[in-house]
Every structure is written in structure tokens, then in C-alpha cells.
Design an enzyme around this catalytic site. Structure first.
Site, short mmCIF file in Angstrom:
data_model
loop_
_atom_site.label_atom_id
_atom_site.label_comp_id
_atom_site.label_asym_id
_atom_site.label_seq_id
_atom_site.Cartn_x
_atom_site.Cartn_y
_atom_site.Cartn_z
CB SER A 106 -0.90 0.01 1.24
OG SER A 106 -0.14 0.26 2.41
CG ASP A 107 1.56 5.79 -1.43
OD1 ASP A 107 2.50 5.94 -0.62
OD2 ASP A 107 1.44 6.47 -2.46
CD1 TRP A 108 1.77 7.76 5.45
CD2 TRP A 108 3.90 7.09 5.36
NE1 TRP A 108 2.35 8.05 6.66
CE2 TRP A 108 3.66 7.65 6.64
CE3 TRP A 108 5.17 6.61 5.08
CZ2 TRP A 108 4.64 7.74 7.62
CZ3 TRP A 108 6.15 6.69 6.05
CH2 TRP A 108 5.89 7.24 7.31
#
Length: 795
Positions: A330-332
């Protein structure tokens, strides 16, 4: 002597190599399954957990002020509380000792012990080799199964030696240069222990208001995919992930992030499936085919479904159609942001959705570790989903050779800013610069006295551009710096006039005018600071920021010839500035060696060859405007009636009823693929090897390109096609090939392009990708407005 059948030997060698590769793959899969069978559920979920590293080391402590120390000690709960000594009552040595003790406890509680327990699979934002080795040693020697960590970092366009921002690299149209830049970044980053980078970013970017256009490779799927694949090869050692100088690449953001509504970062997108498949997905597919080890989900929702909960893209397309077997991160905190989207109810629901929809590793938000055991007991997430995610993660770690070589050598000489790295960065900055205008003033003579004016002439930090966490501005060579070194023989006077690009103080304009009046030629260095582009840095106004346009006009009013040099993280709307510049050299933030590269171009040591990877609009109100738009039922004619030409009381239909803006017309300021040179090039003799080809065939397009000038130069020769009639409306033009061609003065070369029918395929009304029979137009030229044209048919 017996004759050797070389063809048979070659076939045997190929089969042997294929066998070795297959054996290696089989070996990896066996190791994955053997290890997976030994893991507890908690250890499996630990592999799916990534945390951002933070600590307070001796170096940081040494930089703390007394007040900082006092605040830290209180926040850590080791001073100032009930029964505790007040920080103000301690000596500095006492504070330092207590801070070290608190920092060690924080490190142990948050990282060392969880790694020892198998509850962390990856860390990001750690670049200290000794600390990385310490934590890897914990993972390898002190945890039950000895699974190494994968260490991530945003290495976007260089680690220490900073290359032009990706949008600048795209302007080179040079896959070899892009690959070399990624390779150098990998060498420098890997020397610290970092082994995974969150690049390349392959978001199709058609909106200059969006700050992250700086990280993109432009608006065109073919260019994006070609250069993205080159970047993957550079990072990953051309397919050898076990290379000790390789980084695992992570292509991002999957998918559609660059189409954020209004150019506002993180905003929703509404991309229908056919457009998704025909425009936004192809660059990612090219990167996956190039061997990209990992992939990152995007922040946006598309058509109401956030990417971190979208099984259609993560499972149906990525896994089932593309056969991707790396892992997805996932992104942040993009997983927990599904709650803000209104797509998930709470953290537990977040973990359930993402685990079921195909996100293998969670970046920083921690819902997997907290809730997956409970969700499995409840039957809401299957054990098979966990096993598949962990398989994907372990597979990459084995392929990278981390089990055999988890540590980084700390006794080697530094590779940062190596001479060949700096030379490559300088070459990249040269190739990435785009000459947009030149009335003959360039190249300059080294005997001229020049006035150097403007806030970007000596801005070492801003010249590096966005996402330079590890770049050091003290190593940046600015144009002023280059005048003090490589070009110290040039007579010049320097007057910045503005302290920075947003500065609106005009009191130094008088000094600028004086400097200009005393010089033979003026160079105005304008643009935008690095903080004005990149993530979360969207703009609605694309004009030169602050009073830079006013500065340009003030200098031009002295009557001296003016060269405008722009350094920016995005395309700017500079139509209003063009009348006040005799030449314009545009540089997307050019990096460490941008200064000498720009002077090499201005003084003719190098010849500009960069081409625009994005369309330049006249004003922001034209956005979105891109070259490969669909045909409309009422296209505007070559000549349209604009606002100032409309007669009073004109009839409602007197303007023609076609598609254009009354105030800014139908055309952009500069088209995709545009860029001038000190050389001039002439195209002729366009011909095809055949006028027809089958839906499985190919043909060759050839053109003669002649350098009609007295100066050697490089031209980026571009091939465009149009599917005249399709089962859906097709773009007016699509880039299908490009070549950088060096031509000596007066030289002519024949340039060939192999065009395959499969390159003409698209997803039509039936959502099946295929090449449709029919007529095609084909152009070859120096930009997307090329006029040299022919036609062919697909049978």
C-alpha cells in the site's frame, strides 16, 4: 576436422539457459513453500507489516538545544513527572545519558524486539548502514526463522547524485540515459543498505496543476512505458536482483492517480475501464514485463473504489491477466484512508478489505498486525489469502538474495558523487533541456559580457527538485557555481533581484536593470522552488510565480537581448512571457549538475535535443489538453475566430460551432514532442515497406532526415499513427516509436521504424484487446504536429 553445427550449439545453449532459469525459479518456489510451512500465523502477518524507522541517535542528540532536550525527556516520560527529576535540574551530561537510555528503549520496544519476534517484514526511511546491519542481524540471527528485512526508501531520481526529475528525464526521449540514471541511483543507495525503491512512478499525467507531474514520465503511454521499463532495468541490475548494487523497483501508483479531479492531489478519479486499459494501464504492464519486483497502490478512488481495496485491478488484472508474482504494498497509510473515503467502517474493516482484495504488505498503518488474527478466526479473511500474500513477499526476498547477503559492507570507499556519476548527471541534464524559442541569440559567445539575473541562478536546493531526501545541496553546481568553475573565464555580473521564486519585493529591480544595461546579453533564471511541485503541491495558477514576469519585463525594457532560462517541476503557462525573451531554455529541475549543463547549452558546447513529454498550455483554463485526445464530431478548423475578432451582435452560429476556446483558441502553446535545436532538420521521402499488413503482420516505415545546418546535432525522430475508424472513437494521433538520431552538419540518414500490427491493438467495445482491420494514417516528424504523412491498411 569435424564441422561444428553452430546453430545446434546455439539452440542447446539457449535450452540450457532456460533450464537453469527454470531450475532457479523452481528452487525459489521450493524455498518459499518450505519456509512458509514453518511459519506461525503471527510470523506470516509480520511479513505483511512495514514500519517507518525512527530513532534518536548520537548525531541527532548532539544537535539538540537545551530546550529540545528538555522537551524530549518530558515527552519520553523519563523526566519532569511525578517522582522524577526536572530537566532544568540536570546537567547536560545527565540529559545526554538519559536521552541515550530513552532512545535505546524506544529502539528496542518499537523495532528490535518486534523484529526478533518476527512481527516486522520491512522498514523504510533508514539509511544508516550500521543501524541497518544491526537490525538485519536481529532478523537473521535472533528471530526464530531468520527472515531478512527489505529496506525501502524513496530513491526517485538519484540518491546522492541527483539527476533531473523524472519529467525532465522523459524530455530526453533516451531510454539508455534513463536506465543509467537509475543504475547510478541504485549503486549509491545500495551502499547504505537500502535495497528497495518506490520508483518508477508511471502515472499518466495530463494536468500540470497536479504537483506530482514532476515525478511522472509525461502524458503519453508509449513514452511512459518505454522509459519506465528502462528505469526498472536500471534499478534492478538489468534483471539480476541478486546484484549487490541492485534495488528492487516498485512501480506506482496503481492506478489512475495522475487523473485526480482538478489536479488536486489525492482527489478522486473517474476513469472508465476502456480508457483505463488503453491509456493508464499500459505503462505499468511494460514495467511488469521488464521484471518489476513490486507494485504500490495509489491513494485515489476510481469510480468510487479506493485502489487499496480494488480487487479488480489487484487480482483480476495484475495477477490473473498479467501473471504478476511480486508483491503489492500500500502507499503510506492508504489502507486506513479508506475510512476517510467512506469505503471502510474502521481499522478492522480496513484490514479485512485490503487483505481480501490483494494488498500483500501494509505501509505503516498497522491494521494487519492488529486485526488479521481475529479476522481469520471469524472466517472473514482466509488463511489462503494470508499465505498467498506471504508467498509473494518471500519470493521477492529470495530472488533478491537477501537470505544469503542481508548485510551491507561498511568498510568500502564512498560511491557518492563519483566522477562518472556526476558526468552522467551532467549529460542527463543536457539531454533533458528543451529549447522552446530562439531568435538567433543562442548559442552565446564566450566573449560577451553577461548579466545573470533571477532567483534560480544560484538556488542549489531548489535546483535538485522534488523528492530529494538524500541529496546534498552543497554538492549542487548552480549556473553561478559553474561560472566560478568551468566557465570562470566568462565576464559576468550577478544580480538575483529576487531572493526566491515567490519573492514579491521589487526593490532590487533597479539593480537588475543596471546590471542588464552594462552587459551585452542578459540571462534571466526563473522558475519555481522545489517545494512548489511534488506530492501535495498542486497549483491552480501556472504562471511564473511571484513577480518574476515583471522582473523579466523590466530587464527586457533595457533594450538588451534576453535569454530566459526556466527551472521548474511542471509545465508553466509562459505565453505572456515569450515576447520579453529572445530565447527560452526550459529545464524541469535538472539536479546536481544542472548549472554546468545549462551553461554548456547556452554557450554552444552542447546542442539542445530535448523534447516536451507533456503539452504546454497557453493558460491553466485549457487543462486538460493533451495531444492524443479522441476525435470529436466537430473538430475546430485551422483558423478559428477568437474573442477579439468577434463582430458585435454576431449571429449565434457565426463562429462555426466547433470545439475551441474563444479566448485561447484551439491549440496549445507548444505541442507534445516539441523542442528546438541549434541545428535544423528536414524530413523527406517517407515510405512504407508495404501498403497493407495482416492483423498479425508488420511493416517498416522509413524516412530521410537531413541536417540542413552547419552544426552537428541530435534529432528525436517520432512516429505517430491514427486508426481512422474503430469500434470506439480513437485518438487523433498516438506515438508508436521514437529514435534519437545524431547527424553531422549536412548529413542525411535514413531512419527505419518497425511497426507491428500488435502495436496498433486496443480494447474496443467488447473489451478484448485486438488490432482492428481498416485504414491508418502515419506521420513521422519532430513533434506531434508532424505533417509528413502516408497511409496503410490492416487486413
Amino acid at each position: 576436422m569435424k564441422q561444428v553445427n553452430t546453430k545446434s550449439l546455439l539452440i542447446t545453449a539457449i535450452l540450457c539457459m532456460a533450464g537453469v532459469t527454470a531450475f532457479a525459479q523452481t528452487g525459489v518456489e521450493k524455498r518459499v513453500e518450505d519456509l512458509l510451512a514453518k511459519m506461525t500465523l503471527e510470523e506470516k502477518i509480520g511479513q505483511m507489516n512495514q514500519l517507518s524507522f525512527f530513532t534518536v541517535d548520537d548525531k541527532a542528540i548532539a544537535q539538540f538545544s537545551e530546550d529540545d532536550m528538555n522537551t524530549f525527556l518530558v515527552r519520553m516520560g523519563v523526566a519532569g513527572g511525578a517522582g522524577q527529576k526536572q530537566p532544568t535540574d540536570m546537567s547536560k551530561d545527565e540529559k545526554v545519558a538519559l536521552m541515550r537510555s530513552a532512545a535505546d528503549k524506544m529502539l528496542n520496544d518499537n523495532f528490535v524486539q518486534p523484529i526478533r519476534d518476527g512481527r516486522i517484514g520491512s522498514l523504510l526511511n533508514i539509511i544508516d548502514p550500521e543501524m541497518i546491519n544491526r537490525l538485519q542481524r536481529t532478523a537473521i540471527a535472533e528471530s526464530r526463522l531468520g527472515i531478512p528485512l527489505i529496506i525501502g526508501r524513496d530513491v526517485i531520481h538519484g540518491f546522492k547524485t541527483i539527476f533531473p526529475i523524472p519529467l525532465g528525464q522523459a524530455a530526453s526521449f533516451d531510454p539508455a540515459m534513463v536506465e543509467q540514471g537509475a543504475r547510478i541511483a541504485a549503486i549509491e543507495a545500495r551502499s547504505t543498505g537500502v535495497n528497495w525503491t518506490f520508483a518508477p512512478m508511471l502515472d499518466i499525467s495530463r494536468d500540470a496543476r497536479w504537483g506530482r507531474i514532476a515525478e511522472s514520465l509525461g502524458e503519453d503511454p508509449y513514452l511512459d512505458g518505454t522509459l519506465g521499463a528502462a528505469m526498472v532495468r536500471g534499478f534492478q541490475g538489468n534483471g539480476n536482483l541478486q546484484d549487490p548494487n541492485a534495488l528492487a523497483a516498485c512501480v506506482k501508483h496503481f492506478i489512475g492517480y495522475g487523473a485526480a479531479e482538478g489536479g488536486r492531489d489525492y482527489n478522486s478519479t473517474n476513469i472508465p475501464e476502456r480508457l483505463l486499459r488503453n491509456v493508464y494501464l499500459p505503462p505499468f504492464h511494460e514495467a511488469i514485463k521488464a521484471g518489476a519486483a513490486t507494485l504500490m497502490t495509489s491513494f485515489n478512488d476510481n469510480d468510487g473504489v479506493p485502489a487499496s481495496g480494488n480487487g479488480f485491478i489487484l487480482k483480476d488484472i495484475l495477477r490473473d491477466e498479467w501473471n504478476f508474482d511480486g508483491f503489492v504494498v500500500s502507499d503510506w497509510a492508504s489502507m486506513t484512508e479508506m475510512m476517510a473515503h467512506g469505503f471502510a467502517e474502521n481499522d478492522k474493516n480496513v484490514a479485512e478489505i485490503s487483505a481480501n482484495e490483494g494488498v500483500d504488505m501494509e505501509m505503516v498503518s498497522g491494521t494487519y498486525v492488529k486485526y488479521l488474527p481475529e479476522l481469520i478466526k471469524e472466517g472473514k479473511v482466509s488463511p489462503e489469502a494470508i499465505d498467498n500474500a506471504v508467498r509473494n513477499i518471500l519470493r521477492v526476498k529470495f530472488r533478491m538474495g537477501l537470505f544469503e547477503n542481508p548485510y551491507v559492507a561498511t568498510d568500502k570507499a564512498s560511491v557518492f558523487y563519483a566522477t562518472d556519476h556526476l558526468a552522467a548527471a551532467r549529460k542527463a541534464a543536457v539531454e533533458s533541456a528543451i529549447l522552446l524559442k530562439n531568435n538567433g541569440i543562442l548559442p552565446l559567445s564566450e566573449t560577451q559580457k553577461i548579466a545573470v539575473i533571477g532567483p534560480m541562478a544560484d538556488a542549489p536546493h531548489d535546483q535538485m527538485g522534488t523528492w530529494c531526501f538524500d541529496g546534498d545541496k552543497t554538492h549542487t553546481v548552480t549556473p553561478v557555481g559553474a561560472l566560478k568553475s568551468d566557465y570562470k573565464h566568462i565576464q559576468y555580473v550577478y544580480e538575483p533581484a529576487l531572493k526566491f521564486s515567490r519573492d514579491k519585493d521589487t526593490t532590487a529591480f533597479a539593480n537588475a536593470r543596471k546590471a542588464a544595461s552594462e552587459a551585452d546579453v542578459v540571462i534571466v533564471f526563473a522558475g519555481e522552488e522545489s517545494i512548489l511541485s511534488g506530492e501535495a503541491h498542486s497549483l491552480s495558477n501556472l504562471n511564473l510565480i511571484g513577480v518574476q514576469s515583471e522582473l523579466l519585463q523590466a530587464v527586457k525594457n533595457t533594450g538588451k537581448p534576453v535569454v530566459l532560462v526556466i527551472m521548474s517541476g511542471r509545465p508553466l503557462a509562459i505565453e505572456r512571457d515569450l515576447p520579453y525573451a529572445d530565447a527560452v531554455l526550459f529545464n524541469f529541475h535538472p539536479g546536481t549538475m544542472g548549472g554546468p549543463a545549462i551553461l554548456d547549452l547556452l554557450f554552444g558546447k552542447e546542442n539542445p535535443s530535448g523534447k516536451l513529454p507533456v503539452t504546454f498550455v497557453r493558460e491553466a483554463g485549457q487543462i486538460p489538453m493533451y495531444y492524443n485526445h479522441n476525435s470529436t464530431g466537430r473538430p475546430a478548423p485551422d483558423k478559428v475566430m477568437t474573442l477579439d475578432e468577434i463582430p458585435l451582435e454576431a449571429g449565434q452560429t457565426s463562429l462555426g460551432n466547433t470545439s475551441f476556446y474563444l479566448d485561447s483558441g484551439k491549440d496549445p502553446l507548444f505541442p507534445f514532442g516539441y523542442g528546438l535545436s541549434y541545428s535544423t532538420f528536414e524530413y523527406s521521402g517517407l515510405k512504407l515497406s508495404a501498403s497493407e499488413m495482416s492483423v498479425t503482420g508488420s511493416l517498416t516505415a522509413s524516412v530521410s532526415v537531413r541536417n540542413t545546418s552547419g552544426r552537428d546535432g541530435t534529432e528525436v525522430v517520432q512516429l505517430y499513427v491514427q486508426d481512422v475508424v474503430g469500434s470506439i472513437a480513437r485518438p487523433v494521433r498516438e506515438l508508436k516509436g521514437f529514435q534519437r538520431v545524431f547527424l553531422k552538419a549536412g548529413e542525411t540518414k535514413t531512419v527505419d521504424f518497425d511497426l507491428k500490427a500488435e502495436n496498433l491493438a486496443f480494447f474496443g467495445r467488447d473489451f478484448v484487446k485486438k488490432t482492428e482491420p481498416g485504414a491508418f494514417n502515419l506521420w513521422i516528424g519532430g513533434n506531434s504536429n508532424a505533417t509528413l504523412k502516408t497511409t496503410f491498411n490492416v487486413q
